[in-house]
Write an enzyme that holds these catalytic residues in place. Structure first.
Site, PDB file in Angstrom:
ATOM      1  N   LYS A  26      28.627  42.073  22.410  1.00  0.00           N
ATOM      2  CA  LYS A  26      27.344  41.483  22.797  1.00  0.00           C
ATOM      3  C   LYS A  26      26.168  42.309  22.229  1.00  0.00           C
ATOM      4  O   LYS A  26      26.375  43.348  21.620  1.00  0.00           O
ATOM      5  CB  LYS A  26      27.273  41.362  24.319  1.00  0.00           C
ATOM      6  CG  LYS A  26      28.337  40.390  24.879  1.00  0.00           C
ATOM      7  CD  LYS A  26      28.043  38.942  24.557  1.00  0.00           C
ATOM      8  CE  LYS A  26      29.183  37.950  24.669  1.00  0.00           C
ATOM      9  NZ  LYS A  26      30.006  37.897  25.842  1.00  0.00           N
TER      10      LYS A  26
HETATM   11  C1  LIG Z   1      30.826  37.103  26.821  1.00  0.00           C
HETATM   12  C2  LIG Z   1      30.504  35.916  27.630  1.00  0.00           C
HETATM   13  C3  LIG Z   1      30.748  35.856  29.010  1.00  0.00           C
HETATM   14  C4  LIG Z   1      31.548  36.863  29.774  1.00  0.00           C
HETATM   15  O1  LIG Z   1      31.271  38.158  29.565  1.00  0.00           O
HETATM   16  P1  LIG Z   1      32.415  39.280  29.693  1.00  0.00           P
HETATM   17  O2  LIG Z   1      31.617  40.532  29.770  1.00  0.00           O
HETATM   18  O3  LIG Z   1      33.248  39.169  28.457  1.00  0.00           O
HETATM   19  O4  LIG Z   1      33.197  39.015  30.922  1.00  0.00           O
HETATM   20  C5  LIG Z   1      30.319  34.752  29.710  1.00  0.00           C
HETATM   21  N1  LIG Z   1      29.703  33.734  29.104  1.00  0.00           N
HETATM   22  C6  LIG Z   1      29.479  33.729  27.773  1.00  0.00           C
HETATM   23  C7  LIG Z   1      28.765  32.562  27.178  1.00  0.00           C
HETATM   24  C8  LIG Z   1      29.880  34.807  26.991  1.00  0.00           C
HETATM   25  O5  LIG Z   1      29.683  34.783  25.673  1.00  0.00           O
END
Ligand SMILES: *Cc1c(COP(=O)(O)O)cnc(C)c1O
Length: 343
Positions: free
Chosen positions: A154
């Site tokens: 992210k």
């Molecule tokens: C990455 C992501 C999540 C979840 O995040 P994690 O930290 O991987 O649990 C939820 N929604 C979207 C759209 C994502 O891209």
């Protein structure tokens, strides 16, 4: 969990420059689940969500016992189609979960209008949009409940991690206790490197707290975010420039100037699957964000979502991360041009 988590929470709040408070948890998925749980969303309730999202959004909803209600998307942005969402509102609908798909969230004000009209809570899945601007404000500055993810790919990462932002004191307290197995007021003790021994528990809790180790990584990432975001934005700009005016290739119509892109998506209007395979043979790590959730066994609907189904057959995610070079981007766009020239 200890003082590093508290500092990370304060620094996120400062960075976003918000009156909302921040509760860090171990993943973005837990942030979404704990937010819904803290709103008392449960079995028998319904939550509106776009089908074009990571399955995390859906599993977070179904983990509460509630039913995710799949909604269609706007064709040019991938954002939840609010007209379609409105049609699906029933007396069981408790909340709407708009997803900041590919970091874009221009229509969030309309989400809040709809929520107001039907008395719904809003839990924003802002996993893609840490650091983005909307109308001059950083995402998370305002809103009902905003959830971020800090997983490894992210915009900033804490290794694994997530955060809930809200001004709702009850949700805040429930989320702070709920991440520590429901142990009441334990967060404040942990911040002081202490623990509660004589405690009470009134609600279902989870082991969702962020560890100090991960918070320390997140704090370092936050210090570097200007530089990291600059590189992501430069890559995005280069992709858009180099892919302009190509037959068969389109881009989404997003607010590109104001977003820090988590992913970059192209639409291959004719031969998506072939291009996808071709890029793989060239060593380009392509992706697909996302396979529609309403077609999965667990979440299958008895209705179709035409825009989601057609867009999901055209999209390809191209590599985008801060460590790419400008030559890497050109390599990818040249590979696309090579494919197109072999018509
Ligand atoms: C990455 C992501 C999540 C979840 O995040 P994690 O930290 O991987 O649990 C939820 N929604 C979207 C759209 C994502 O891209």
């Amino acid at each position: 969990m200890g003082p590093e988590v508290q500092k990370f929470e304060e620094e996120i709040k400062d960075y976003i420059n918000t009156d909302l408070n921040v509760v860090c948890v171990n993943t973005g998925t837990s942030a979404l689940h704990l937010a819904l749980h803290s709103l008392d969303i449960k079995e028998g309730d319904e939550v509106l969500v776009p089908s074009l999202t990571y399955v995390a959004s859906y599993q977070a909803i179904s983990a509460t016992g509630a039913t995710p209600i799949s909604c269609d998307i706007e064709p040019h942005t991938g954002f939840i189609d609010l007209k379609d969402a409105e049609k699906r509102i029933t007396n069981k609908t408790k909340a709407i979960m708009p997803v900041h798909y590919a970091s874009h969230s221009s229509s969030i004000p309309e989400v809040y209008e709809l929520a107001k009209k039907y008395n719904l809570r809003v839990v924003e899945d802002a996993a893609h949009s840490f650091g983005c601007l909307r109308e001059g404000k950083i995402i998370g500055q305002e809103g009902d409940i905003i959830c971020f993810s800090f997983d490894g790919i992210k915009n900033i990462t804490s290794g694994e991690g997530g955060a809930i932002l809200t001004a709702d004191e009850e949700v805040l307290t429930r989320a702070k206790d709920g991440r520590l197995l429901g142990v009441e007021k334990d967060s404040d003790n942990r911040y002081r490197r202490e623990r509660s021994w004589n405690f009470n528990v009134s609600r279902q809790g989870f082991r969702y707290h962020m560890s100090d180790l991960f918070a320390a990584i997140g704090r370092e990432q936050l210090k570097r975010c200007d530089e990291l975001f600059k590189r992501r934005k430069a890559h995005l700009k280069q992709y858009i420039t180099e892919l302009q005016n190509l037959a068969e290739i389109e881009t989404l119509e997003l607010d590109y100037d104001n977003l820090v892109p988590h992913i970059f998506i192209i639409k291959a209007t004719k031969r998506r699957d072939e291009l996808f395979e071709f890029l793989k043979t060239k060593g380009v790590q392509v992706g697909l964000h996302y396979a529609p959730n309403h077609l999965l066994n667990k979440f299958k609907t008895d209705y179709s979502l035409p825009v989601t189904e057609s867009l999901s057959k055209e999209i390809i995610t191209l590599p985008l991360h801060p460590d790419l070079t400008s030559d890497d981007i050109t390599y990818v766009t040249d590979a696309i041009k090579e494919f197109l020239s072999n018509d």
